[in-house]
Motif scaffolding. Structure first.
Motif, PDB file in Angstrom:
ATOM      1  N   UNK A 156      69.739  21.609  62.734  1.00  0.00           N
ATOM      2  CA  UNK A 156      69.872  21.282  61.137  1.00  0.00           C
ATOM      3  C   UNK A 156      69.496  22.713  60.553  1.00  0.00           C
ATOM      4  N   UNK A 157      70.146  23.660  60.396  1.00  0.00           N
ATOM      5  CA  UNK A 157      69.819  24.855  59.870  1.00  0.00           C
ATOM      6  C   UNK A 157      69.511  24.831  58.140  1.00  0.00           C
ATOM      7  N   UNK A 158      68.378  25.249  57.765  1.00  0.00           N
ATOM      8  CA  UNK A 158      67.793  25.075  56.385  1.00  0.00           C
ATOM      9  C   UNK A 158      68.105  26.498  55.906  1.00  0.00           C
ATOM     10  N   UNK A 159      68.790  26.539  54.573  1.00  0.00           N
ATOM     11  CA  UNK A 159      68.902  27.994  53.957  1.00  0.00           C
ATOM     12  C   UNK A 159      68.476  27.689  52.555  1.00  0.00           C
ATOM     13  N   UNK A 160      67.199  28.302  52.247  1.00  0.00           N
ATOM     14  CA  UNK A 160      66.937  28.360  50.793  1.00  0.00           C
ATOM     15  C   UNK A 160      66.434  29.753  50.164  1.00  0.00           C
ATOM     16  N   UNK A 161      66.861  29.725  48.934  1.00  0.00           N
ATOM     17  CA  UNK A 161      66.390  30.949  48.227  1.00  0.00           C
ATOM     18  C   UNK A 161      65.173  30.566  47.195  1.00  0.00           C
ATOM     19  N   UNK A 162      64.072  31.283  47.356  1.00  0.00           N
ATOM     20  CA  UNK A 162      63.090  30.767  46.480  1.00  0.00           C
ATOM     21  C   UNK A 162      61.770  31.936  46.645  1.00  0.00           C
ATOM     22  N   UNK A 163      61.018  32.011  45.774  1.00  0.00           N
ATOM     23  CA  UNK A 163      59.905  32.791  46.185  1.00  0.00           C
ATOM     24  C   UNK A 163      58.868  32.175  47.013  1.00  0.00           C
ATOM     25  N   UNK A 164      58.037  33.260  47.691  1.00  0.00           N
ATOM     26  CA  UNK A 164      57.121  32.643  48.728  1.00  0.00           C
ATOM     27  C   UNK A 164      55.719  32.748  47.884  1.00  0.00           C
ATOM     28  N   UNK A 165      54.734  31.885  48.448  1.00  0.00           N
ATOM     29  CA  UNK A 165      53.481  31.853  48.003  1.00  0.00           C
ATOM     30  C   UNK A 165      52.307  31.886  49.063  1.00  0.00           C
ATOM     31  N   UNK A 166      51.200  32.166  48.800  1.00  0.00           N
ATOM     32  CA  UNK A 166      50.163  32.101  50.005  1.00  0.00           C
ATOM     33  C   UNK A 166      50.550  32.868  51.505  1.00  0.00           C
TER      34      UNK A 166
END
Length: 118
Positions: free
Chosen positions: A34-44
Motif C-alpha cells: 500500500x504505497x502512500x504518496x502525499x504532498x504537504x509540509x512537514x512539522x516537528x
C-alpha cells in the motif's frame, strides 16, 4: 575483580539493551503493498539517528513520518534545511499495518529533487 559500581552498570546494560533493541521497530510492520504518496509540509522535524522523523497532517490525522538515518539523507543530498520552513514536500512510502498513523518514507521530493531514502 569488578567494583560494585561496575557490576551495577554491567547488570543495567544486560537488562536495558535488549529492550532498546525491541523498541526500534522493524520494517516488517509496514505494508509495502500500500504505497502512500502525499504532498504537504512537514512539522516537528527531528534530524537524528537511528533515523530522522517528522510529523505530517494527512487523511484527517497527524502522521509520524519515518525518514532514513541522517548520514544517508545527507550523502544523497537531502538536508534538514531543505524540508524545514513549512514548504510542501512530496513523500512516497508505506503505512503501518496495524493502523497507527505512521509511514516509512522511501523517497522524498523537494524543490524538484527526488531523494531515495532506502
Amino acid at each position: 575483580m569488578m567494583s560494585p559500581k561496575s557490576l551495577i552498570a554491567a547488570a543495567a546494560a544486560v537488562v536495558l539493551l535488549p529492550g532498546a533493541a525491541l523498541a526500534h521497530h522493524g520494517w516488517s510492520s509496514y505494508d509495502a503493498t500500500k504505497t502512500v504518496k502525499v504532498t504537504a509540509p512537514l512539522s516537528d522535524i527531528a534530524w537524528r539517528n537511528p533515523h530522522g522523523e517528522a510529523k505530517l497532517d494527512y487523511a484527517g490525522k497527524t502522521w509520524t513520518v519515518v525518514l532514513a538515518p541522517v548520514a544517508r539523507m545527507e550523502a544523497r543530498g537531502l538536508t534538514q534545511a531543505m524540508i524545514a520552513g513549512g514548504k510542501p514536500v512530496t513523500l512516497e512510502g508505506y503505512p503501518r499495518k496495524d493502523g497507527v498513523a505512521e509511514m516509512r518514507i522511501e523517497r522524498i521530493t523537494v524543490d524538484g529533487k527526488t531523494v531515495e531514502l532506502r
